[in-house]
Every structure is written in structure tokens, then in C-alpha cells.
Scaffold this motif. Sequence first.
Motif: not given
Length: 266
Positions: A37-62
Motif C-alpha cells: 500500500a505504501a509503495v502504491y502511494l509512493a509511486y502514485t505520488s510521482l505522476v500527479p503534477p504537484d507530486g504530493t502525498t497525504e502522508r509525511d515521509g513518502v517518498p523519502p529523501s534521496g
Amino acid sequence: MSAAIPRLAGLSRAVPDPDAASGVPVWSVGDVGTHLAAVYLAYTSLVPPDGTTERDGVPPSGEGTFAERITAMNARSVTLFDRAERAKTADFVAERGETFLRATEGLPPDTPVSAPWYGEVPFTLATVTGLMLSETLVHGLDVARGARLPWPIGQDEARLVLGQSMPTMMTAALDPVEARGVSIAFDLAIKGGPRLAVVFGDGTVTVTRDAPPRAYDCRIVADPVTFLLVSFRRTPIWKAVASGRMRAGGRRPWLATRLGRLVAAP
């Protein structure tokens, strides 16, 4: 992906005991479902224009090495959902998977995508889609093994993962310490495709699909599903060789076992 997503959701709903041990030694079946579920949340966050997620820490820093970043992401992933939310991860995966497909529909496969936790290696939409499919197939197997449920992986599914994500991931996951001073050229031939030239030299690696002819030190021929599972440490290489689903040849066939040590596996 369009076929794998509902199959994964159905598997998750069929799990009789989320607290049972999974195919990942340190995780329960429920932990693996939460990680997905976290993986799907992270990958989905990569494709919207703003790249946002609802939860802190996903995706993590580089920050950190490849192994450190992936280990941190894995550890973080199983803490993102509380027990009540864990009971709904199948629905979450289904919804996020459909969101990913809708957001990427019609985009060219070579569309650049930023995935900071993988480092500075350039990623494309094809790479990210292949990685999402690999997480689905491999962790679906982890869930199925713990729940004692069937989870067949298709040859064409494995070929998609190996062709779309393996060239980039081998580059991103290079272990610079292990690769220091190494000069080896592998001809990696997956039955039915793809065929990859994996060339290590002076602490670097280049991975090329359908490369022009050249001299290789070691040729590896493998069944696609077998190579996928060996790559993710779900099948031991000796078992793959003993079954005839993977074999090495060329001038220095014994180097085949080095390939798995030259890329990081947290």
C-alpha cells in the motif's frame, strides 16, 4: 499493470490470517500488504503534477547510499497504516493502482519521472511502471507463500519487468565498493527477451538492451520468471541452475555468481 492490480487486491482480500509469517523473514503477511500500500502511494505520488502525498515521509529523501535509502523506505512503509487501516489495504491498492493508470494513460513511455529515493539515475515512466509491476509480482508472491494461496507469475509479466526496469535499476543499485576495480562484461539473455549487455568497468556499469555484438566474459541464459525471482532473492541461484532454468556459459562462466554481488540488495 491493469491485470495485476485487481489480482493483487483479490489476493489481499483472500488472506485468512494477516499475522502469519510471509515470504519476507522479518514481515508478516499483513506487513507485506502494508508495504505494498505504501509503495502504491509512493509511486502514485510521482505522476500527479504537484507530486504530493497525504502522508509525511513518502517518498523519502534521496540521502544516503542506495541500500540505506531503500532500507529506510521499507522500514517506514510498514508503519504508515494503523491496524484499522491495514484491514483496508486491498481497497487502497486497488484505488491507487487505478489512479496511477489514469494519470499515466497516453503518456509516452520515455516521459521523465523523478524518483529521489533511487538516487540520481534518470527514470522514465516505463521504468517506474516496471518497478511497480515488480513490487506487485514479487510481494504478491510473499503474501501468497505466507497465506498458502496460489500466485502464478506469467512469463510475459516477468519479461516486462526485466525489460522496462532492470536496465535502470542495475545502474541505480550498483555497489561501488564491490564494483571497484572490476572489469566484466555479461551477456544476459532472457528467454523470449529482453537481451541485456551488462558491462562493469572501473566502478561503473552500463546496461544496454539489444547491444551490438561484442566479446563477453560470461553469458547467462535464464527463464524470465526464474531470473526475476533470483534477482529479488526469492529463489536461490543454485536451485535455478539445478532445475535447468538458468545456466552460464562463455569464456568465464563462473563469474555468473558475481552479478548478484555487484548490485545492492537491502
